[in-house]
Design a protein around this motif. Structure first.
Motif, PDB file in Angstrom:
ATOM      1  N   ASP A  83      15.296 120.167  -2.400  1.00  0.00           N
ATOM      2  CA  ASP A  83      15.778 120.556  -3.608  1.00  0.00           C
ATOM      3  C   ASP A  83      15.247 120.287  -4.659  1.00  0.00           C
ATOM      4  N   LEU A  84      14.409 119.412  -4.931  1.00  0.00           N
ATOM      5  CA  LEU A  84      13.492 118.896  -5.935  1.00  0.00           C
ATOM      6  C   LEU A  84      12.422 120.347  -5.866  1.00  0.00           C
ATOM      7  N   LYS A  85      12.005 120.578  -4.944  1.00  0.00           N
ATOM      8  CA  LYS A  85      10.961 121.540  -5.005  1.00  0.00           C
ATOM      9  C   LYS A  85      11.419 122.910  -5.480  1.00  0.00           C
ATOM     10  N   ALA A  86      12.787 123.325  -4.825  1.00  0.00           N
ATOM     11  CA  ALA A  86      13.514 124.546  -5.105  1.00  0.00           C
ATOM     12  C   ALA A  86      13.957 124.558  -6.697  1.00  0.00           C
ATOM     13  N   GLU A  87      14.098 123.468  -7.209  1.00  0.00           N
ATOM     14  CA  GLU A  87      14.647 123.377  -8.719  1.00  0.00           C
ATOM     15  C   GLU A  87      13.578 122.980  -9.849  1.00  0.00           C
ATOM     16  N   GLY A  88      12.288 122.958  -9.151  1.00  0.00           N
ATOM     17  CA  GLY A  88      11.175 123.080 -10.049  1.00  0.00           C
ATOM     18  C   GLY A  88      10.831 121.381 -10.594  1.00  0.00           C
ATOM     19  N   PHE A  89      11.566 120.328  -9.839  1.00  0.00           N
ATOM     20  CA  PHE A  89      11.235 119.024 -10.286  1.00  0.00           C
ATOM     21  C   PHE A  89      10.016 118.286  -9.641  1.00  0.00           C
ATOM     22  N   TYR A  90       9.627 118.819  -8.498  1.00  0.00           N
ATOM     23  CA  TYR A  90       8.345 118.698  -7.927  1.00  0.00           C
ATOM     24  C   TYR A  90       7.165 118.836  -8.226  1.00  0.00           C
ATOM     25  N   LEU A  91       6.162 117.825  -8.402  1.00  0.00           N
ATOM     26  CA  LEU A  91       4.899 118.416  -8.735  1.00  0.00           C
ATOM     27  C   LEU A  91       3.906 118.213  -8.047  1.00  0.00           C
ATOM     28  N   ARG A  92       3.826 117.111  -6.860  1.00  0.00           N
ATOM     29  CA  ARG A  92       2.807 117.034  -5.952  1.00  0.00           C
ATOM     30  C   ARG A  92       3.075 115.838  -5.171  1.00  0.00           C
ATOM     31  N   GLU A  93       2.307 115.507  -4.057  1.00  0.00           N
ATOM     32  CA  GLU A  93       2.340 114.491  -3.278  1.00  0.00           C
ATOM     33  C   GLU A  93       1.218 113.718  -2.816  1.00  0.00           C
ATOM     34  N   ASP A  94       0.985 112.696  -2.746  1.00  0.00           N
ATOM     35  CA  ASP A  94      -0.364 111.966  -2.248  1.00  0.00           C
ATOM     36  C   ASP A  94       0.122 111.158  -1.141  1.00  0.00           C
ATOM     37  N   ALA A  95      -0.974 111.137   0.062  1.00  0.00           N
ATOM     38  CA  ALA A  95      -0.855 110.330   1.218  1.00  0.00           C
ATOM     39  C   ALA A  95      -1.285 108.844   0.795  1.00  0.00           C
ATOM     40  N   ILE A  96      -0.545 107.780   1.091  1.00  0.00           N
ATOM     41  CA  ILE A  96      -0.767 106.451   0.946  1.00  0.00           C
ATOM     42  C   ILE A  96      -0.628 105.495   1.824  1.00  0.00           C
ATOM     43  N   THR A  97      -0.982 104.368   1.919  1.00  0.00           N
ATOM     44  CA  THR A  97      -0.510 103.227   2.883  1.00  0.00           C
ATOM     45  C   THR A  97       0.074 102.044   2.093  1.00  0.00           C
ATOM     46  N   HIS A  98       1.144 101.672   2.271  1.00  0.00           N
ATOM     47  CA  HIS A  98       2.027 100.671   1.443  1.00  0.00           C
ATOM     48  C   HIS A  98       2.558  99.762   2.330  1.00  0.00           C
ATOM     49  N   ALA A  99       2.905  98.597   1.757  1.00  0.00           N
ATOM     50  CA  ALA A  99       3.777  97.531   2.582  1.00  0.00           C
ATOM     51  C   ALA A  99       5.310  97.863   2.556  1.00  0.00           C
ATOM     52  N   VAL A 100       5.859  98.010   3.694  1.00  0.00           N
ATOM     53  CA  VAL A 100       7.204  98.156   3.847  1.00  0.00           C
ATOM     54  C   VAL A 100       7.852  97.223   4.530  1.00  0.00           C
ATOM     55  N   GLY A 101       9.026  96.500   3.971  1.00  0.00           N
ATOM     56  CA  GLY A 101       9.799  95.397   4.588  1.00  0.00           C
ATOM     57  C   GLY A 101      10.484  95.977   5.802  1.00  0.00           C
ATOM     58  N   HIS A 102      10.417  95.153   6.873  1.00  0.00           N
ATOM     59  CA  HIS A 102      11.060  95.529   8.120  1.00  0.00           C
ATOM     60  C   HIS A 102      11.737  94.310   8.598  1.00  0.00           C
ATOM     61  N   CYS A 103      12.986  94.551   9.245  1.00  0.00           N
ATOM     62  CA  CYS A 103      13.931  93.266   9.748  1.00  0.00           C
ATOM     63  C   CYS A 103      13.092  92.417  10.775  1.00  0.00           C
ATOM     64  N   TYR A 104      13.030  91.405  10.696  1.00  0.00           N
ATOM     65  CA  TYR A 104      12.092  90.322  11.672  1.00  0.00           C
ATOM     66  C   TYR A 104      12.912  90.439  13.220  1.00  0.00           C
ATOM     67  N   ARG A 105      14.068  90.913  13.212  1.00  0.00           N
ATOM     68  CA  ARG A 105      14.742  90.899  14.557  1.00  0.00           C
ATOM     69  C   ARG A 105      14.515  92.397  15.182  1.00  0.00           C
ATOM     70  N   CYS A 106      14.957  93.262  14.343  1.00  0.00           N
ATOM     71  CA  CYS A 106      15.157  94.738  15.223  1.00  0.00           C
ATOM     72  C   CYS A 106      14.006  95.627  14.698  1.00  0.00           C
ATOM     73  N   HIS A 107      13.277  95.217  13.592  1.00  0.00           N
ATOM     74  CA  HIS A 107      12.136  95.871  13.119  1.00  0.00           C
ATOM     75  C   HIS A 107      12.386  97.163  12.321  1.00  0.00           C
ATOM     76  N   GLN A 108      13.650  97.603  12.016  1.00  0.00           N
ATOM     77  CA  GLN A 108      13.829  98.584  11.433  1.00  0.00           C
ATOM     78  C   GLN A 108      13.459  98.429   9.865  1.00  0.00           C
ATOM     79  N   VAL A 109      13.435  99.409   9.209  1.00  0.00           N
ATOM     80  CA  VAL A 109      13.063  99.351   7.725  1.00  0.00           C
ATOM     81  C   VAL A 109      14.096  98.576   6.890  1.00  0.00           C
ATOM     82  N   ILE A 110      13.904  97.633   6.070  1.00  0.00           N
ATOM     83  CA  ILE A 110      14.923  97.053   5.106  1.00  0.00           C
ATOM     84  C   ILE A 110      15.066  97.928   3.804  1.00  0.00           C
ATOM     85  N   GLU A 111      16.344  97.777   3.525  1.00  0.00           N
ATOM     86  CA  GLU A 111      16.733  98.670   2.125  1.00  0.00           C
ATOM     87  C   GLU A 111      17.262  97.651   1.226  1.00  0.00           C
ATOM     88  N   PRO A 112      16.643  97.445   0.154  1.00  0.00           N
ATOM     89  CA  PRO A 112      17.267  96.682  -1.116  1.00  0.00           C
ATOM     90  C   PRO A 112      18.650  97.404  -1.346  1.00  0.00           C
TER      91      PRO A 112
END
Length: 896
Positions: free
Chosen positions: A330-359
């Protein structure tokens, strides 16, 4: 007396279970039955394993280390107590049970809370039985009568007492705060339960237009779906680019909302465009910005990780992953999207089930940690707590100085239910040490208990004093009075935050004392490639497999031998052959001694020969080294000293030396004297080794004719004494050892068969240096020499010079030089000298080529500049060794 037969082959399966049962049934593990009641007790509480599965090799390491320590202090006469127990492991255990139910097509909600908890208790009992058996198989000397569980009745009362006390002291509160939320487990997590992993991702660059149509600002985010919860855009107050734009309104893409552009010092002007989106309900930094700027907080997620009613209708019910894809389209369709870059970043995971944590914005219970942390820091600074190795004190200090409040509520069914009740009539909360049937404020019966449970670590942080019977400040049970504070804690470095620091805080807050003095932080076990052991890599090692194949002693000794402070342990299954070989050596040496007792009699106060004085001095020195190592938790130093003493000093030298008295045609009285001393040295050596090899030493000790009255586990540990310290005996025997080693090396290099007797002349460089008759006999025995001539300066041939004289080499001999002697072995009598000269010449030629290559490498400036210092130092050592070897071979050739 009769000879004593040990099984020919060392087979730990034949005696380990029997011995452990005997220790347990005799009460050997109980502090009341061992040690001097007048001495301070030595106490360790086990780091309680989770009741979620079987013990892994990391548990094997902890169990081995603590068992070594406890056995050592018990033998020193201290009442030694090791308290066992297990942890209910809330989120981990619930996860295991839900997985089991799911396999049967059942959800926990289908069962209801009460039935689900009953099912979890069943799983707990099954796993607890397995864990107990594993610990026994590994030889853990725990007091089973004092075993505890973090949800037993006594510990549950202690947990309630602490919760209510913290609430009464205003150190516990409930509020809406941003927490780490696991959508898979459906619960909040503390900061230190989140594992951050470097993960491939994308940085999406977007445009937000001003509401007045005057343009837009560009910003970037890794989570475009969260823009639906934005309540502002922020810039740095000193950023000249945006100074005149602060206060203007922006149109939030894909919504009908307007949000302000605010100024906040949190923004990094140098990063990207210097503009950031503010999503207070789903980012901890944004949450702090919102509090400072009085911004609204809009939660757009449900507890199971789907977009809720606060998002535009199109996106409601979508998972975070699906919402991201739709929002980007939708962002692309409505003109709000500019570009995207590939990165590596630290993502929090649950120490038990290892799923991504959401604040996630949620109402939770929190403990105010700063007042508790200040006490824990002060105690450490006063020297009441000592870390081994010391470097972990920096980690402890840093964490306590930067501590945040602890979220202690968990949205689970398995665990300590929070003792808080909410009144539907007056709206107030009642917190109580006992279950309530009516509101403590208005008396209404229309109350409901908080459905959440406490974090697992909330019971674990009370472990050192709750397991000893503490339930409240008014009760002082005997065990608590006698054994608290405990002495030491043994644990891994990855739970310094979770457990170690919190136990110190709780101990100080509720008992007024630190819970332990020594904190030994052991390292992690990794495979030979340095990787952490895991099921997914298939590189894990089951400690019971090691026990089955090699024995519990091999497990314990190998882990101790490799457990150097400050270094992770790299190992594989083959590594345990080290401990197995050593246990086998102890068995075989003892078997040889015991099978040769036939016809011998023990002697009261036997006289000692110089070789006996030497071994007692070596045993005395080993006792000092090992004791010092155990007291400072240097287990590898202790194991290596024990290995060196028993294998080298006792077996290779002393036992061999005693054959002169026991195996040769000596008088019966001498055989009895030598046997008595040998048995005494063996018994004390077994006491020395016992903490590191408890089973094999106990089995052998019980067979000794002079030790039938008691168990080795309760015998005194060898103590260093000045009376036994005998530098002269060690120097004298050291001279003999140097000579014997030189001759043995020559025999090996010249490939002289063991049964070929040598002829040798030894010249001593000083009249003060003499070889007594008994030493000469030993030299002949240990070198395989048939004819030995000894000369000193005073006894030099006529016409020979005196005072540091250099004698000519006898014909047909090869000369060997050592400290205080020259030895000439008549090699021509034993080997084909023509063949040997050719052999040595080839080796010299090969060595010269090797030396030339090493010299060329070390002369290469590029190599010297680029190679690590340890590599160049290693090459120089190789060159030095090669030159020495060539020099020796050339001397041999000259002699031939």
């Amino acid at each position: 007396m009769k000879g004593i037969a040990l099984e020919k082959a060392y087979d730990p399966k034949g005696f380990e279970d029997r011995i452990y049962t005997r220790w347990k049934e005799s009460g050997a593990f109980k502090p009341e039955n061992a040690g001097d009641r007048g001495k301070p007790p030595f106490v360790i509480t086990i780091p309680p394993p989770n009741v979620t599965g079987i013990l892994h090799l990391g548990h094997g390491l902890v169990t081995s280390i603590i068992d070594i320590v406890i056995r050592f202090h018990r033998m020193r006469g201290e009442p030694a107590l090791w308290v066992p127990g297990t942890d209910h492991a809330g989120i981990a255990t619930q996860h295991v049970v839900e997985k089991m139910l799911k396999a049967k097509g059942i959800r926990r909600q289908d069962l209801g809370r009460e039935k689900f908890v009953k099912e979890t208790w069943k799983v707990k009992e099954e796993h607890h039985a397995v864990i107990s058996r594993q610990m026994a198989r590994m030889g853990a000397g725990v007091d089973w009568d004092r075993e505890r569980f973090t949800m037993d009745e006594g510990l549950s009362r202690a947990v309630r007492e602490v919760f209510v006390s913290l609430y009464e002291r205003e150190l516990l509160y409930k509020g809406n705060y941003l927490v780490n939320w696991c959508c898979s487990c459906g619960t909040a997590l503390a900061d230190d339960e989140v594992e951050r992993e470097d993960t491939p991702g994308k940085m999406y660059h977007l445009r937000y237009a001003f509401a007045d149509g005057s343009g837009y600002v560009a910003l970037a985010t890794t989570r475009p779906e969260t823009l639906l919860g934005d309540t502002a855009v922020a810039v740095h107050p000193d950023d000249e680019r945006y100074k005149d734009l602060v206060g203007k309104e922006l149109l939030l893409p894909l919504t009908d909302r307007k949000i302000p552009l605010v100024a906040d010092s949190y923004v990094d002007r140098e990063f990207g465009t210097g503009v950031v989106k503010i999503t207070p309900a789903h980012d901890p930094n944004d949450w702090e910005v919102a509090r400072r700027q009085n911004l609204p907080v809009l939660n757009i997620l449900t507890p199971d990780g789907r977009l809720n009613e606060n998002a535009p209708e199109k996106y409601r019910g979508l998972s975070v992953k699906d919402a991201r894809e739709v929002v980007l389209e939708d962002l692309k369709a409505e003109g709000f999207y500019l570009r995207e870059d590939a990165i590596t970043h630290a993502v929090g995971h649950c120490y038990r089930c290892h799923q991504v944590i959401e604040p996630y914005l949620s109402e939770q219970w929190f403990v105010r940690m700063k007042p508790l942390a200040e006490k824990a820091l002060a105690a450490w600074r006063r020297g009441e707590i000592v870390f081994y190795p010391k470097k972990w004190e920096n980690t402890y200090e840093h964490w306590l100085e930067n501590i945040r409040d602890w979220c202690v509520s968990r949205q689970l069914w398995w665990g300590h239910r929070i003792p808080a009740w909410y009144c539907a009539d007056c709206g107030k909360t009642s917190v109580s040490r006992t279950d309530l049937s009516a509101c403590a404020h208005c008396g209404s019966a229309n109350i409901e208990q908080d459905p959440d449970v406490l974090d697992t670590w909330f019971s674990s942080w009370l472990w050192p004093f709750s397991v000893l019977g503490w339930e409240n400040a008014g009760s002082i049970p005997p065990d608590f009075q006698r054994y608290y504070p405990t002495t030491a804690l043994v644990t891994a470095y990855d739970i310094i935050f979770f457990w170690v620091a919190r136990m110190i805080m709780a101990g100080l807050e509720f008992t007024g004392k630190v819970p332990f003095r020594d904190v030994y932080i052991h390292q992690l076990i990794r495979d030979k490639q340095g990787r952490k052991m895991s099921k997914s890599l298939g590189n894990g090692i089951d400690p019971l497999e090691i026990v089955d194949e090699f024995g519990a002693d091999a497990l314990k000794f190998t882990l101790a031998y490799l457990c150097a402070q400050g270094q992770d342990i790299l190992m594989d299954k083959e590594s345990f052959k080290l401990g197995s070989r050593f246990a086998n050596k102890v068995w075989n040496a003892s078997r040889y001694i015991l099978m040769n007792l036939e016809g011998r009699s023990l002697v009261e106060k036997p006289a000692l020969l110089p070789v006996d004085e030497w071994i007692y001095s070596r045993l005395n020195g080993a006792a000092r080294i090992i004791t010092d190592a155990f007291l400072s938790y240097r287990f590898n130093d202790a194991a290596q000293a024990a290995y060196e003493y028993f294998w080298n000093d006792f077996c290779d030298w002393y036992v061999e030396a005693t054959k002169l008295s026991i195996k040769t045609e000596t008088a019966a009285a001498e055989k009895d004297r030598a046997t008595t001393v040998l048995l005494d040295v063996l018994a004390e050596s077994l006491r020395l080794l016992h903490p590191l090899l408890p089973f094999v030493t106990e089995e052998i000790y019980g067979k000794l004719p002079q030790t039938e009255q008691g168990l080795l586990i309760n015998a005194p540990y060898p103590v260093f004494t000045e009376e036994r310290d005998n530098p002269l005996a060690e120097e004298r025997f050291g001279f003999l050892q140097e000579l014997v080693r030189a001759v043995r090396t020559l025999r090996s290099e010249c490939t002289i068969p063991p049964d070929r007797k040598l002829r040798m002349l030894v010249r001593l460089d000083s009249p003060q240096r003499a070889i007594p008759e008994e030493d000469a006999a030993l030299i002949k025995l240990l070198t395989g020499t048939g004819e030995l001539e000894i000369q000193d300066i005073a006894g030099a041939p006529d016409g020979a010079p005196s005072g540091g004289a250099v004698f000519s080499r006898p014909a047909g001999s090869i000369g060997l030089a050592g400290s205080g002697f020259e030895a000439f072995v008549y090699i021509a009598d034993a080997v084909d000298t023509v063949f040997l000269k050719k052999k040595f010449a080839k080796e010299v030629e090969k060595d010269r080529a090797y030396i030339a290559a090493l010299r060329a490498k070390l002369a290469n400036e590029k190599f010297i500049q680029n190679a690590p210092p340890e590599l160049t130092a290693g090459e120089r050592r190789k060159l030095e060794d090669a030159l020495k070897r060539t020099e020796k071979l050339e001397a041999y050739i000259s002699g031939l």
